[in-house]
Motif scaffolding. Structure first.
Motif, PDB file in Angstrom:
ATOM      1  N   TYR A 144       0.840  -3.117   6.179  1.00  0.00           N
ATOM      2  CA  TYR A 144       0.437  -1.663   6.186  1.00  0.00           C
ATOM      3  C   TYR A 144       0.819  -0.863   7.338  1.00  0.00           C
ATOM      4  O   TYR A 144       0.534   0.015   7.589  1.00  0.00           O
ATOM      5  N   ARG A 166       2.098   6.331   5.964  1.00  0.00           N
ATOM      6  CA  ARG A 166       0.920   6.524   6.132  1.00  0.00           C
ATOM      7  C   ARG A 166       0.297   5.396   6.929  1.00  0.00           C
ATOM      8  O   ARG A 166       0.670   4.329   6.730  1.00  0.00           O
ATOM      9  N   TRP A 168      -2.543   3.113   7.250  1.00  0.00           N
ATOM     10  CA  TRP A 168      -3.550   2.793   6.191  1.00  0.00           C
ATOM     11  C   TRP A 168      -4.754   2.220   7.124  1.00  0.00           C
ATOM     12  O   TRP A 168      -5.726   2.658   6.523  1.00  0.00           O
ATOM     13  N   ALA A 173     -10.312   7.599   5.614  1.00  0.00           N
ATOM     14  CA  ALA A 173     -10.379   7.617   4.330  1.00  0.00           C
ATOM     15  C   ALA A 173      -9.959   6.240   3.691  1.00  0.00           C
ATOM     16  O   ALA A 173     -10.174   5.858   2.542  1.00  0.00           O
ATOM     17  N   THR A 174      -9.011   5.486   4.189  1.00  0.00           N
ATOM     18  CA  THR A 174      -8.104   4.507   3.736  1.00  0.00           C
ATOM     19  C   THR A 174      -8.380   2.991   4.274  1.00  0.00           C
ATOM     20  O   THR A 174      -7.840   2.227   3.664  1.00  0.00           O
ATOM     21  N   PRO A 177     -10.956   0.843   2.093  1.00  0.00           N
ATOM     22  CA  PRO A 177     -10.286   0.131   0.843  1.00  0.00           C
ATOM     23  C   PRO A 177      -9.010  -0.700   1.314  1.00  0.00           C
ATOM     24  O   PRO A 177      -8.933  -1.533   0.472  1.00  0.00           O
ATOM     25  N   ALA A 178      -8.304  -0.416   2.238  1.00  0.00           N
ATOM     26  CA  ALA A 178      -7.175  -1.343   2.647  1.00  0.00           C
ATOM     27  C   ALA A 178      -7.739  -2.542   3.021  1.00  0.00           C
ATOM     28  O   ALA A 178      -7.133  -3.671   2.759  1.00  0.00           O
TER      29      ALA A 178
END
Length: 312
Positions: A144, A166, A168, A173-174, A177-178
């Motif tokens: 990541y 990005r 992550w 926002a990520t 989920p990551a």
């Protein structure tokens, strides 16, 4: 005239009474080597932690620890940060457990087929399970990485990302989920092995008979495979939910609860309260509350699934 001897009379008199069960006291000495570590390393700390939850124990205190009753639980009930972490923990546990199960089920069905090099595929499938969580966390931090990570580099090569990658694990926002993706990848082999063991216990004659009756692949799975897998699926799903909710090392290495507490799981929150801020009593109350809530949720879940199985 028949003579009855004294031993015969005593045997006849005692025949109406049940003989007391014989207890082999020597068996306890065989159990003790396994029982003592459980009592010392599991039951003892558990009881100590329960007692600690009702005190004001803190690190660095010079005054004796006092019994405060339900004060820690009252403070916990009004602690919005704890309930935020609990909500994040539920999202994490469900978000990892559900896709983990379905992906593992598909992989187990694939590995159960009579394919070439199946032994190699099975060996490769359990590699993430053999890796320590700390190593998994470090490896995925590299994946990541915003500049040199494999994910951003792949997206750039596909024209799906700009020159600046990005971050992550730092995006609000990520981040969650990551981390969920990593949790699914790391825990899927264990579920796959359990489901694969269940698939191998399904008699092939049942599949052959269903196929001769004209049943397709989906109908054979629904009527033959799934009923045999259902008890295993129920057990492994419940265990995975508990393990995922209690996750610590993986998320700690990946994000340390950040950014802005978006990945602060309940265990991370309890760890911070105990070892960063020294609130041992409050952290113990937090752990006890989590055990109680998760036990209730699992009891409701298992009761519903078992009731559904009985009706079917």
């Amino acid at each position: 005239m028949t003579l009855v001897t004294a031993p015969q009379r005593s045997a006849a008199a005692g025949s109406g009474r049940a003989a007391p069960p014989r207890r082999d006291r020597g068996a306890w000495f065989l159990v003790l080597p396994a029982l003592i570590p459980i009592l010392v390393l599991s039951v003892g700390p558990l009881l100590y932690g329960i007692g600690l939850a009702f005190t004001d124990a803190q690190s660095g205190r010079t005054q004796p620890t006092q019994f405060v009753g339900l004060l820690n639980f009252s403070d916990l009930f009004h602690d919005t940060l704890f309930w935020d972490s609990f909500r994040i923990g539920l999202v994490w546990a469900v978000g990892v457990t559900v896709p983990q199960f379905f992906l593992a089920l598909g992989l187990a069905l694939l590995l159960n087929l009579n394919l070439r090099m199946r032994w190699l595929a099975r060996a490769l499938a359990i590699i993430p399970w053999a890796m320590p969580e700390v190593v998994v966390g470090i490896m995925w931090r590299l994946v990541y990485h915003p500049d040199a990570g494999v994910l951003n580099e792949t997206l750039r090569n596909l024209g799906l990302a700009g020159s600046e990658g990005r971050d992550w694990l730092s995006g609000l926002a990520t981040a969650l989920p990551a981390v969920i993706v990593v949790g699914v990848w790391a825990g899927m082999p264990q579920t796959t092995v359990s489901l694969l063991a269940g698939l191998q216990n399904v008699p092939r004659e049942l599949h052959e008979a269903a196929a001769m009756d004209g049943a397709g692949a989906w109908r054979r799975f629904r009527t033959v495979t799934w009923p045999a897998l259902r008890p295993i699926a129920l057990a492994i799903s419940a265990l995975n939910f508990i393990w995922n909710f209690n996750s610590f090392a993986l998320v700690f290495v990946l994000t340390d609860g950040g950014p802005g507490g978006r990945t602060r799981l309940p265990m991370l929150f309890a760890y911070e309260e105990a070892f960063r801020y020294g609130q041992f009593g409050y952290a113990a109350a937090m752990g006890l509350a989590m055990v109680a809530v998760i036990s209730i949720l699992l009891a409701v879940y298992l009761a519903g699934r078992l009731k559904g199985g009985d009706e079917s």
